[in-house]
Scaffold this active site. Sequence first.
Site, short mmCIF file in Angstrom:
data_model
loop_
_atom_site.label_atom_id
_atom_site.label_comp_id
_atom_site.label_asym_id
_atom_site.label_seq_id
_atom_site.Cartn_x
_atom_site.Cartn_y
_atom_site.Cartn_z
N LYS A 55 -5.32 3.36 -0.71
CA LYS A 55 -5.34 2.06 -0.03
C LYS A 55 -4.91 0.97 -0.99
O LYS A 55 -4.08 0.12 -0.67
CB LYS A 55 -6.74 1.76 0.52
CG LYS A 55 -7.06 2.48 1.81
CD LYS A 55 -8.54 2.38 2.15
CE LYS A 55 -8.89 3.35 3.26
NZ LYS A 55 -10.30 3.53 3.48
N GLN A 99 -15.97 1.46 2.44
CA GLN A 99 -15.63 2.87 2.68
C GLN A 99 -16.86 3.65 3.15
O GLN A 99 -17.95 3.53 2.56
CB GLN A 99 -15.07 3.48 1.38
CG GLN A 99 -14.55 4.88 1.52
CD GLN A 99 -13.32 5.00 2.42
OE1 GLN A 99 -12.50 4.08 2.53
NE2 GLN A 99 -13.18 6.13 3.09
N ASP A 122 -11.52 -3.10 9.59
CA ASP A 122 -11.81 -1.75 10.08
C ASP A 122 -12.15 -1.77 11.58
O ASP A 122 -12.11 -0.74 12.24
CB ASP A 122 -13.03 -1.18 9.34
CG ASP A 122 -12.66 -0.06 8.38
OD1 ASP A 122 -11.64 0.60 8.60
OD2 ASP A 122 -13.43 0.14 7.42
N1 GUN Z 1 -14.14 6.83 6.25
C1 GUN Z 1 -13.32 7.63 6.96
N2 GUN Z 1 -12.44 6.90 7.68
C2 GUN Z 1 -12.70 5.61 7.41
C3 GUN Z 1 -12.13 4.39 7.85
O1 GUN Z 1 -11.19 4.33 8.65
N3 GUN Z 1 -12.69 3.27 7.34
C4 GUN Z 1 -13.74 3.31 6.47
N4 GUN Z 1 -14.23 2.15 6.06
N5 GUN Z 1 -14.30 4.41 6.05
C5 GUN Z 1 -13.78 5.56 6.52
#
Ligand code: GUN
Length: 290
Positions: A55, A99, A122
């Site tokens: 990311k 995350q 998100d």
């Molecule tokens: N863990 C797995 N997929 C995601 C996501 O799309 N966003 C976040 N914040 N954590 C995750």
Amino acid sequence: MTQPVVLDGKLLSAKIRSDLTGAVAGFVKAKGVKPGLAVVLVGEHPASQVYVRNKAKQTVEVGMESFEHKLPETTPQADLLALIDKLNADRAVHGILVQLPLPAHIEAGKVINRIHPDKDVDGFSAVNVGRLSIGMDGFVPCTPLGCLKLLHHYVPNGLAGKHAVVLGRSNIVGKPMAALLLQNDCTVTIAHSKTKDLAAITRQADILVAAIGRTKFVTADMVKPGAVVIDVGINRAAGANGKDVLVGDVDYAAVSAVAGAITPVPGGVGPMTIACLLSNTLDAAMRIVP
Ligand code: GUN
């Protein structure tokens, strides 16, 4: 036997990121501010570390600012909430992502809902879930949004009237995916671990989205000939040379013989998720910066 259309997320996400690079440059020129994304990682979950690294790299590649906050596994919840308060108030930060999964001693819901809804790129907070549910402008979770973009790009004749079956009811993928497909005029069924006679339901699907986290769960007999199959699964399995390989929720080789279109793993949904996160971050900056 005809080969299915391969829904190439690597290719489409590269195009999205390339378009985004131009849009970010235009924004920076007009506003004198770089869109900023803060990513918070608590602990050392191996897969999460890889995602967070990717990311950050791609955020910088499209010309945005990346702020990484890596906290120890034992971080008290109050400290994490205090960091979110700080990021909510930080004018250089337009998007905030925490995350998941978080360590067991932290209440994920409390943390996610502490993020200001207008920085919640998100789309996991109750406000954005509600906005999606009633068709209001807000942030849509990145993985389902990526799946939708793949469908719009590769599936001719639109989605209206198609029967979409979503396998899985998670807050991150299954539920928002179902909401998005409904918004796009599909007839939507959500199936899950308690669903009876699952194959009879999945065989009705014109569009089948598998998001259950079980290796090769969807077999050829569960798929209607010609169906579009979207595989959200990212499961690790032992490869031939002793190295781990990524395997989806769909038995790709067998289902390819039946499906009309299918996403590969890797190279399908995965790269679309980050592209959509970056796109959400630019949207956040555009809304926040006057
Ligand atoms: N863990 C797995 N997929 C995601 C996501 O799309 N966003 C976040 N914040 N954590 C995750």
